[in-house]
Design an enzyme around this catalytic site. Structure first.
Site, PDB file in Angstrom:
ATOM      1  N   SER A 117       0.829  -1.206   0.000  1.00  0.00           N
ATOM      2  CA  SER A 117       0.000   0.000   0.000  1.00  0.00           C
ATOM      3  C   SER A 117       0.861   1.252   0.000  1.00  0.00           C
ATOM      4  O   SER A 117       1.971   1.254   0.543  1.00  0.00           O
ATOM      5  CB  SER A 117      -0.879  -0.022   1.254  1.00  0.00           C
ATOM      6  OG  SER A 117      -1.286   1.273   1.603  1.00  0.00           O
ATOM      7  N   TYR A 155      -2.366   5.655  -4.065  1.00  0.00           N
ATOM      8  CA  TYR A 155      -3.417   6.650  -3.889  1.00  0.00           C
ATOM      9  C   TYR A 155      -3.021   7.889  -4.686  1.00  0.00           C
ATOM     10  O   TYR A 155      -1.834   8.137  -4.933  1.00  0.00           O
ATOM     11  CB  TYR A 155      -3.559   7.032  -2.409  1.00  0.00           C
ATOM     12  CG  TYR A 155      -4.252   5.991  -1.572  1.00  0.00           C
ATOM     13  CD1 TYR A 155      -5.489   5.484  -1.948  1.00  0.00           C
ATOM     14  CD2 TYR A 155      -3.685   5.525  -0.386  1.00  0.00           C
ATOM     15  CE1 TYR A 155      -6.137   4.542  -1.158  1.00  0.00           C
ATOM     16  CE2 TYR A 155      -4.329   4.584   0.396  1.00  0.00           C
ATOM     17  CZ  TYR A 155      -5.561   4.092  -0.001  1.00  0.00           C
ATOM     18  OH  TYR A 155      -6.197   3.164   0.767  1.00  0.00           O
ATOM     19  N   THR A 204      -6.442   2.568  -6.593  1.00  0.00           N
ATOM     20  CA  THR A 204      -7.649   2.381  -5.775  1.00  0.00           C
ATOM     21  C   THR A 204      -8.579   3.569  -6.008  1.00  0.00           C
ATOM     22  O   THR A 204      -8.192   4.714  -5.790  1.00  0.00           O
ATOM     23  CB  THR A 204      -7.255   2.271  -4.284  1.00  0.00           C
ATOM     24  OG1 THR A 204      -6.426   1.106  -4.144  1.00  0.00           O
ATOM     25  CG2 THR A 204      -8.478   2.128  -3.393  1.00  0.00           C
ATOM     26  N   LYS A 249      -8.912  -0.961  -8.522  1.00  0.00           N
ATOM     27  CA  LYS A 249      -9.524  -1.580  -7.332  1.00  0.00           C
ATOM     28  C   LYS A 249     -10.567  -0.643  -6.739  1.00  0.00           C
ATOM     29  O   LYS A 249     -10.288   0.545  -6.526  1.00  0.00           O
ATOM     30  CB  LYS A 249      -8.421  -1.870  -6.304  1.00  0.00           C
ATOM     31  CG  LYS A 249      -8.904  -2.339  -4.942  1.00  0.00           C
ATOM     32  CD  LYS A 249      -7.723  -2.767  -4.090  1.00  0.00           C
ATOM     33  CE  LYS A 249      -8.128  -3.219  -2.701  1.00  0.00           C
ATOM     34  NZ  LYS A 249      -8.450  -2.126  -1.785  1.00  0.00           N
ATOM     35  N   HIS A 280     -13.469  -1.478  -0.343  1.00  0.00           N
ATOM     36  CA  HIS A 280     -12.469  -1.145   0.665  1.00  0.00           C
ATOM     37  C   HIS A 280     -12.807  -1.793   2.013  1.00  0.00           C
ATOM     38  O   HIS A 280     -12.551  -1.247   3.074  1.00  0.00           O
ATOM     39  CB  HIS A 280     -12.386   0.379   0.827  1.00  0.00           C
ATOM     40  CG  HIS A 280     -10.988   0.900   0.983  1.00  0.00           C
ATOM     41  ND1 HIS A 280     -10.285   1.471  -0.050  1.00  0.00           N
ATOM     42  CD2 HIS A 280     -10.154   0.950   2.061  1.00  0.00           C
ATOM     43  CE1 HIS A 280      -9.096   1.853   0.380  1.00  0.00           C
ATOM     44  NE2 HIS A 280      -8.981   1.536   1.652  1.00  0.00           N
ATOM     45  N   ASP A 317     -12.742  -8.702  -3.318  1.00  0.00           N
ATOM     46  CA  ASP A 317     -12.418  -8.825  -1.895  1.00  0.00           C
ATOM     47  C   ASP A 317     -13.563  -8.275  -1.068  1.00  0.00           C
ATOM     48  O   ASP A 317     -14.541  -7.739  -1.593  1.00  0.00           O
ATOM     49  CB  ASP A 317     -11.068  -8.154  -1.547  1.00  0.00           C
ATOM     50  CG  ASP A 317     -11.099  -6.630  -1.609  1.00  0.00           C
ATOM     51  OD1 ASP A 317     -12.187  -6.015  -1.625  1.00  0.00           O
ATOM     52  OD2 ASP A 317     -10.002  -6.037  -1.632  1.00  0.00           O
ATOM     53  N   ARG A 350     -13.499 -14.800   4.643  1.00  0.00           N
ATOM     54  CA  ARG A 350     -12.898 -15.365   5.865  1.00  0.00           C
ATOM     55  C   ARG A 350     -12.830 -16.889   5.821  1.00  0.00           C
ATOM     56  O   ARG A 350     -12.361 -17.507   6.773  1.00  0.00           O
ATOM     57  CB  ARG A 350     -13.716 -14.970   7.111  1.00  0.00           C
ATOM     58  CG  ARG A 350     -13.949 -13.490   7.280  1.00  0.00           C
ATOM     59  CD  ARG A 350     -12.691 -12.724   7.714  1.00  0.00           C
ATOM     60  NE  ARG A 350     -12.998 -11.312   7.870  1.00  0.00           N
ATOM     61  CZ  ARG A 350     -12.819 -10.393   6.911  1.00  0.00           C
ATOM     62  NH1 ARG A 350     -12.278 -10.737   5.746  1.00  0.00           N
ATOM     63  NH2 ARG A 350     -13.146  -9.142   7.117  1.00  0.00           N
TER      64      ARG A 350
HETATM   65  C1  FMN Z   1      -6.397  -1.834   8.054  1.00  0.00           C
HETATM   66  C2  FMN Z   1      -6.729  -1.765   6.592  1.00  0.00           C
HETATM   67  C3  FMN Z   1      -5.980  -0.919   5.776  1.00  0.00           C
HETATM   68  C4  FMN Z   1      -6.267  -0.857   4.404  1.00  0.00           C
HETATM   69  N1  FMN Z   1      -5.483  -0.068   3.613  1.00  0.00           N
HETATM   70  C5  FMN Z   1      -5.701  -0.055   2.277  1.00  0.00           C
HETATM   71  C6  FMN Z   1      -4.848   0.689   1.434  1.00  0.00           C
HETATM   72  O1  FMN Z   1      -3.901   1.326   1.874  1.00  0.00           O
HETATM   73  N2  FMN Z   1      -5.110   0.665   0.098  1.00  0.00           N
HETATM   74  C7  FMN Z   1      -6.160  -0.035  -0.441  1.00  0.00           C
HETATM   75  O2  FMN Z   1      -6.362  -0.016  -1.644  1.00  0.00           O
HETATM   76  N3  FMN Z   1      -6.978  -0.759   0.358  1.00  0.00           N
HETATM   77  C8  FMN Z   1      -6.768  -0.795   1.688  1.00  0.00           C
HETATM   78  N4  FMN Z   1      -7.581  -1.527   2.492  1.00  0.00           N
HETATM   79  C9  FMN Z   1      -8.681  -2.309   1.889  1.00  0.00           C
HETATM   80  C10 FMN Z   1      -8.198  -3.722   1.537  1.00  0.00           C
HETATM   81  O3  FMN Z   1      -7.276  -3.719   0.471  1.00  0.00           O
HETATM   82  C11 FMN Z   1      -9.377  -4.604   1.100  1.00  0.00           C
HETATM   83  O4  FMN Z   1     -10.065  -3.991   0.044  1.00  0.00           O
HETATM   84  C12 FMN Z   1     -10.349  -4.896   2.232  1.00  0.00           C
HETATM   85  O5  FMN Z   1      -9.666  -5.042   3.445  1.00  0.00           O
HETATM   86  C13 FMN Z   1     -11.132  -6.145   1.912  1.00  0.00           C
HETATM   87  O6  FMN Z   1     -12.068  -6.410   2.901  1.00  0.00           O
HETATM   88  P1  FMN Z   1     -11.811  -7.474   4.077  1.00  0.00           P
HETATM   89  O7  FMN Z   1     -10.778  -6.885   4.950  1.00  0.00           O
HETATM   90  O8  FMN Z   1     -13.137  -7.567   4.741  1.00  0.00           O
HETATM   91  O9  FMN Z   1     -11.366  -8.744   3.452  1.00  0.00           O
HETATM   92  C14 FMN Z   1      -7.331  -1.614   3.852  1.00  0.00           C
HETATM   93  C15 FMN Z   1      -8.075  -2.446   4.694  1.00  0.00           C
HETATM   94  C16 FMN Z   1      -7.777  -2.532   6.045  1.00  0.00           C
HETATM   95  C17 FMN Z   1      -8.597  -3.451   6.899  1.00  0.00           C
END
Ligand code: FMN
Length: 416
Positions: free
Chosen positions: A133, A156, A182, A277, A301, A332, A336
């Site tokens: 990220s 980003y 994203t 994404k 997200h 995504d 789980r």
């Molecule tokens: C703590 C955390 C930080 C995240 N940071 C980013 C990020 O920096 N960039 C991004 O595209 N998605 C980010 N996401 C989203 C994840 O890539 C993903 O889309 C999402 O966690 C999927 O859902 P799930 O956690 O329920 O599996 C983040 C998610 C979490 C939980």
């Protein structure tokens, strides 16, 4: 606005330390991802636990993402020889040893020292890519030097466009094969748990945070010992070298003006694979294919941005139909169980990304916990396939599901 100069980061290679407890102890009793989650939430201070586990506003989308996977029901095929099962697949011209990879998540270093490296190495060991990220805690270059596995870089877009451009150029120069843009982040989501917990990055030591950290000594000692992680790719984002100034100016500077023309310019400049994404609408997906995107990730997200949006499972069939095989569709959100992954594949996804699932493992037991999470999913995917009477990923289709139990969602913008 004046363009920001970036200063190239130094070479810090935070090797994730081994778990504190003897190997295997922390995950010995873990049977599934829910167990990893429960252990992770116990170990972490409330503010950090809520940051990874929570979502935006009333968390309706967060809950819907998870609940939706219970909807489709399998219609298992009997009396098939399922002794040998092959979990490997090909996505975007590369071999994946199983149909899931570790997606981009910021702040992994707050869960375990060297968290990004732990995730990347576990992904490599499991034979799948890892996406770093923008808000990761290791620089683009240092992560590349820390693992030989396939790496994606998620970017980003900031108002200081030159800064985002330089991040992208650095990823290309460092040999990242895939760029993820994203697009569900025009502004930051309204995550009320963070405000309630006084959670900011970097930390502001309010009495509440101080008490929270003090009552989770294992985690706090590890931060004291290894140092507070920094947003390593955002050094130089402002002229200030003060970490809180950097973090707050990042928050203020996501570019809400980023649009289709801007994405087209990135497409022209980025030589490698471009993944977009944060897509849920079929009409957007079609337009992305026309623009030259190489893959689409159906994502909201993890319910951390817009609350009240469609669950990703419900959005998936519409996007798959709109794209009509032109590019792979990944998904995504709330995944789980291995059976969730098999359902995603049955509905036309080429693979899934993991977000919180591997973060729970990381937070509980570092590198060992991430590998455990991947191992659990691998075992569950294999077993589900055996029950369904399929032995190859390419054999998984809607036929594995009972008619009428899965969405054929027709949201606005569907092809028909
Ligand atoms: C703590 C955390 C930080 C995240 N940071 C980013 C990020 O920096 N960039 C991004 O595209 N998605 C980010 N996401 C989203 C994840 O890539 C993903 O889309 C999402 O966690 C999927 O859902 P799930 O956690 O329920 O599996 C983040 C998610 C979490 C939980």
């Amino acid at each position: 606005m004046k363009d920001t100069q970036i200063s190239l980061p130094g070479t810090r290679h935070p090797d994730p330390p081994a778990p504190w407890a003897p190997f295997g102890k922390r995950t010995r009793r873990v049977r599934n991802i829910a167990d990893l989650r429960a252990g992770a939430l116990r170990r972490l201070p409330r503010a950090i636990a809520d940051f990874i586990d929570g979502g935006a506003e009333d968390e309706v989308t967060l809950d819907r993402n998870r609940a939706a996977w219970a909807g489709p029901r399998f219609a298992p095929r009997i009396l098939t020889d399922v002794t040998e099962v092959d979990l490997s697949t090909r996505v975007l011209g590369t071999d994946w040893a199983q149909p899931f990879m570790i997606g981009p998540t910021g702040a992994a270093g707050f869960l375990w020292p060297g968290g990004d490296v732990a995730l990347a190495r576990a992904a490599h060991d499991a034979g799948v890519p890892f996406a770093l990220s923008t808000s990761g805690n290791i620089s683009i270059e240092d992560l590349r030097a820390s693992t030989e596995g396939p790496l994606w870089f998620q970017c980003y877009i900031f108002k200081q466009r030159a800064f985002s451009d330089q991040l992208i150029a650095r990823a290309a120069a460092a040999g990242y094969e895939t760029l993820v843009i994203t697009v569900d982040f025009p502004v930051g989501g309204n995550r009320e748990r963070d405000a309630r917990n006084d959670f900011t990055m970097p930390f502001r030591y309010t009495p509440r945070i101080f008490w929270d950290f003090a009552t989770h000594p294992q985690w706090s000692l590890s931060i004291l010992r290894h140092g507070t992680p920094e947003l390593a790719n955002l050094r130089g984002f402002t002229a200030s070298s003060d970490a809180s100034e950097v973090a707050s100016s990042v928050g203020r500077n996501y570019d809400a003006g980023f649009d289709w023309d801007d994405l087209a310019r990135i497409r022209e400049r980025w030589p490698g694979t471009l993944v977009v994404k944060g897509v849920v609408r079929p009409d957007d997906a079609r337009r992305l294919v026309a623009l030259g995107a190489d893959a689409i990730v159906v994502s909201n997200h993890g319910g951390r941005q817009l609350d009240g949006g469609v669950a990703t499972l419900d959005a998936l069939p519409g996007v798959v139909a709109a794209v009509a095989g032109a590019v792979p569709v990944l998904v995504d959100g709330g995944i789980r169980r291995g059976s969730d992954i098999v359902k995603a594949l049955a509905l036309g996804a080429s693979g899934t990304l993991l977000g919180r699932t591997t973060l729970y493992g990381l937070a509980l037991a570092g590198p060992e916990g991430v590998s455990r999470a991947l191992d659990i999913l691998r075992t569950e995917v294999r077993r589900t396939m055996q029950f369904c009477g399929v032995t190859r990923i390419s054999d998984i289709g809607p036929d594995c599901l009972a008619p009428g139990t899965y969405p054929t969602a027709h949201i606005k913008g569907d092809p028909e």
